[in-house]
Scaffold this active site. Sequence first.
Site, short mmCIF file in Angstrom:
data_model
loop_
_atom_site.label_atom_id
_atom_site.label_comp_id
_atom_site.label_asym_id
_atom_site.label_seq_id
_atom_site.Cartn_x
_atom_site.Cartn_y
_atom_site.Cartn_z
N HIS A 64 -112.38 -71.26 51.87
CA HIS A 64 -113.81 -71.17 51.53
C HIS A 64 -114.63 -70.86 52.78
CE1 HIS A 64 -117.63 -72.03 49.64
NE2 HIS A 64 -117.89 -72.95 50.54
N HIS A 116 -116.75 -78.70 43.63
CA HIS A 116 -117.65 -78.63 42.47
C HIS A 116 -116.83 -78.77 41.20
CE1 HIS A 116 -120.71 -77.02 45.25
NE2 HIS A 116 -119.73 -76.27 45.72
N HIS A 145 -121.38 -76.02 55.53
CA HIS A 145 -122.41 -75.67 54.56
C HIS A 145 -123.30 -76.86 54.22
CE1 HIS A 145 -120.11 -71.91 52.86
NE2 HIS A 145 -120.70 -71.67 54.02
N CYS A 176 -114.76 -77.68 49.00
CA CYS A 176 -114.93 -76.35 48.42
C CYS A 176 -113.71 -75.45 48.61
CB CYS A 176 -116.17 -75.69 48.99
SG CYS A 176 -117.70 -76.51 48.49
N HIS A 194 -116.96 -79.16 55.83
CA HIS A 194 -117.25 -77.85 56.42
C HIS A 194 -118.75 -77.77 56.69
CE1 HIS A 194 -117.78 -76.91 52.08
NE2 HIS A 194 -118.59 -75.93 52.46
N ASP A 200 -124.17 -78.25 51.47
CA ASP A 200 -123.76 -79.25 50.48
C ASP A 200 -122.83 -80.30 51.06
OD1 ASP A 200 -121.78 -77.36 50.79
OD2 ASP A 200 -121.36 -77.08 48.67
N ASN A 245 -119.05 -68.97 45.79
CA ASN A 245 -119.66 -68.44 47.01
C ASN A 245 -118.59 -67.99 47.99
OD1 ASN A 245 -121.20 -67.88 49.28
ND2 ASN A 245 -121.66 -70.02 49.72
N LYS A 289 -110.80 -75.41 43.78
CA LYS A 289 -111.60 -75.10 42.60
C LYS A 289 -111.17 -75.94 41.42
CE LYS A 289 -113.96 -71.68 44.40
NZ LYS A 289 -115.44 -71.71 44.47
#
Length: 268
Positions: free
Chosen positions: A190, A250, A127, A209, A125, A129, A220, A212
């Site tokens: 996300h 994460h 973002h 992301c 995606h 990270d 976020n 989970k």
Amino acid sequence: MAKFIIVVFSFLGLLFVSCNDATNKRNQTDQLVVGQTVKTSLADSTIVYKTDNLIVHRLSNHIYQHISFLNTNDFGRVACNGMLIVNDKEALVLDTPTDDESSLELINYVTKNLNSKIQVVVPTHFHGDCVGGLETFFEYNIPAYASHSTIELLGANGKVFSKPMIGFTNSLVLDIGNEKAYVEYFGEGHTKDNVVGYFPLDNAIFGGCLIKEVDASKGNLEDANIMAWSNTVRKLKQKYPTAKIVIPGHGIAGGTELLDYTIKLFQQ
């Protein structure tokens, strides 16, 4: 005298209950610490590379979880996952490490330690990270594939790179040696563009992301669609109900319990 004896026995009874309660609490705490220690030890036992910038876990014959770190205002220093697939001296990276330095370490590890060549990198995606080290991959002439939605969102957020990414719509099939890896869009969660990677040979999912780790918070939600999130993950589980490895964006990898937890977390 009788009253004195009653008072003494009452005091001793309260003392026994208090001590027993304290012991139970200590035991519960000890069990929690032991549980956390075992969980950490199991994760540490898979580490094949570790510096201050990058950690690499080997999860199966062909699957590695790479971890780098992102400094954030809201969550502090955040550990961010990606997946590395290696087969027949060829490799695929899903999500770059968070910056150029950690990305260079990963490229060097794959090249020198695994004696393999990274064929392609795929951000899951838009973002930071997922794309933080993309320029380093371009410097080593490693092409990047991303969904048209991800490319559009990167542009809308002012992210400009030295080389264009190769776009796809909803799905992508990539050759890694004599095997195939799949990247697919299941829906919003996300972010509106989050895609998922899958490698059938090891029955491994990189959820990014969208997924989970067990007991994680919602994290976020700035670009999230919390109304669609559970249904998106449900579609993913329906397609790969027997996945053996699931890597979240994460936290610690696991199995399909991560999918179940994410579905429950965002259930409306």
